[in-house]
Design a protein around this motif. Sequence first.
Motif, PDB file in Angstrom:
ATOM      1  N   GLU A   1       0.638  -1.395   0.057  1.00  0.00           N
ATOM      2  CA  GLU A   1       0.158   0.291   0.358  1.00  0.00           C
ATOM      3  C   GLU A   1       0.690   0.813   0.212  1.00  0.00           C
ATOM      4  OE1 GLU A   1      -3.272   0.069  -0.158  1.00  0.00           O
ATOM      5  OE2 GLU A   1      -3.787  -1.964   0.089  1.00  0.00           O
ATOM      6  N   ALA A   2       2.033   1.052   0.533  1.00  0.00           N
ATOM      7  CA  ALA A   2       2.807   2.311   0.379  1.00  0.00           C
ATOM      8  C   ALA A   2       3.616   2.899  -0.843  1.00  0.00           C
ATOM      9  CB  ALA A   2       3.504   1.917   2.355  1.00  0.00           C
ATOM     10  N   SER A   3       3.378   1.971  -1.046  1.00  0.00           N
ATOM     11  CA  SER A   3       4.200   1.951  -2.254  1.00  0.00           C
ATOM     12  C   SER A   3       3.857   2.109  -2.957  1.00  0.00           C
ATOM     13  CB  SER A   3       5.884   1.069  -2.438  1.00  0.00           C
ATOM     14  OG  SER A   3       6.544   0.110  -1.584  1.00  0.00           O
ATOM     15  N   LEU A   4       3.068   1.851  -3.376  1.00  0.00           N
ATOM     16  CA  LEU A   4       1.995   2.035  -4.957  1.00  0.00           C
ATOM     17  C   LEU A   4       1.734   2.397  -4.891  1.00  0.00           C
ATOM     18  CD1 LEU A   4       0.245  -0.603  -6.405  1.00  0.00           C
ATOM     19  CD2 LEU A   4      -2.141  -0.277  -5.148  1.00  0.00           C
ATOM     20  N   PRO A   5       1.553   4.543  -4.769  1.00  0.00           N
ATOM     21  CA  PRO A   5       1.631   5.425  -6.046  1.00  0.00           C
ATOM     22  C   PRO A   5       2.204   5.506  -5.907  1.00  0.00           C
ATOM     23  CG  PRO A   5       0.215   5.886  -3.226  1.00  0.00           C
ATOM     24  CD  PRO A   5       1.197   3.628  -3.532  1.00  0.00           C
TER      25      PRO A   5
END
Lengths: 122, 294
Positions: B12-16
Amino acid sequence: MKKTILVVDDSATVRQQLSVFLSGNGFQVESADGGDSALNLCRSKKFDLVITDLNMQGMYGITFIGQLKKLPGYAATPVFVLTTESTRDVMEKGKAAGATAWNVKPFRPDILMKGIQKVLGA
Amino acid sequence: MNGRVAIAIANEASLPRVTSALSALGFDVRATPINTWDVTHVPDGTYVVAIDEGSCPSAAVKILMELRRERPGVRVIWIVQRDVSLHSFAECQPDYVVSDAIDPDRGWDDVAARLQGKGGMADVLVDRLLESVREGLDNAFGVSFSLHALYVRAASDIETTVTTLLPFMGDTCGGHLLVSGEPAGFTDVWQRLVPGTEPELWELQDLAGEMANLALGRVSDALLQPSSSITMGLPIYMTKSTSLLYRATSSGIVIRGYAPESRLSLEVFLKFADVTATDPSDDSRALGGVLHWI
């Protein structure tokens, strides 16, 4: 009397591999880890064939061949080059220095042996 | 590249960040949290899948292997936080590796260049290089390496007992070859070459150097112009853990290989000033294993 072969290579792997192979085929084999030590051996003893690498620590193989050919009794001694070098330019330099044949590593035992038998009549 | 589908897989943290990077390359991006991954999420026509290993490298490896099996035509970008083992690379064979930790600002440039067909080496040249090295080592030492090429900035952590690094420099390229492994693997190879002998550690290092030497000859054959040559440096022997960091340009390449039977690793790092393929029919280089009377 056994024919004598000098193996010149700074790799212990190649020296031992060739020594085992050539001894097993009836030759008397000695080895040197560079051009300087090989020339010292050749000053004290006559070898029937010299097999040498090119890229060695210390003396470059083609320089070694040139100096070997100047030693008494070695002008007509066959010299095989066993190396990873494969360019025509380097082969021409080897030929000019006095090399007889050129084998790009790895060597194939059957082909190398035929070449040795051809020059030594063994 | 517009209109091509890319799938970003990350936590979730890296997805953007990953989604943004792929969008900037012109892809139609579909973001997929790593914990919801399913291979059916990759439809036909997907061009590339980017996997951020994040804090879960084992999940990334599992996904990559599943993709290789189920979607063999899809190109895979593997985003690593640090270097992964040579074994993992050989097993998974990603097409591109981006190491955010090493150079976060420029890591994606190489991927973009490769996807757009700019820079780097032609695939045919890479294939010829890999085949030449693979065949040479198999013939000379009886060791079958699985090899693949990466266009990356990368680092290697070497933790094996026997490692020999052979640097080289040529008219158009420079780099190094590295062969590493544990004594048992090298001893098996040694005893095939010199039966009935028990090698010492320095002899195994020498064998690793000779393997690197032969591979370098094959690299030279595959890549260089007939009239050019490369100069080999002195071998560097290492017997403890170390780290190597490569900062390749888009015309740099890292080839990594692993021989599962003997557990030996091979790495070739090449950086080119100007890459030009030789004509495969050119016979001006001598053939390996053949005795040429001169």
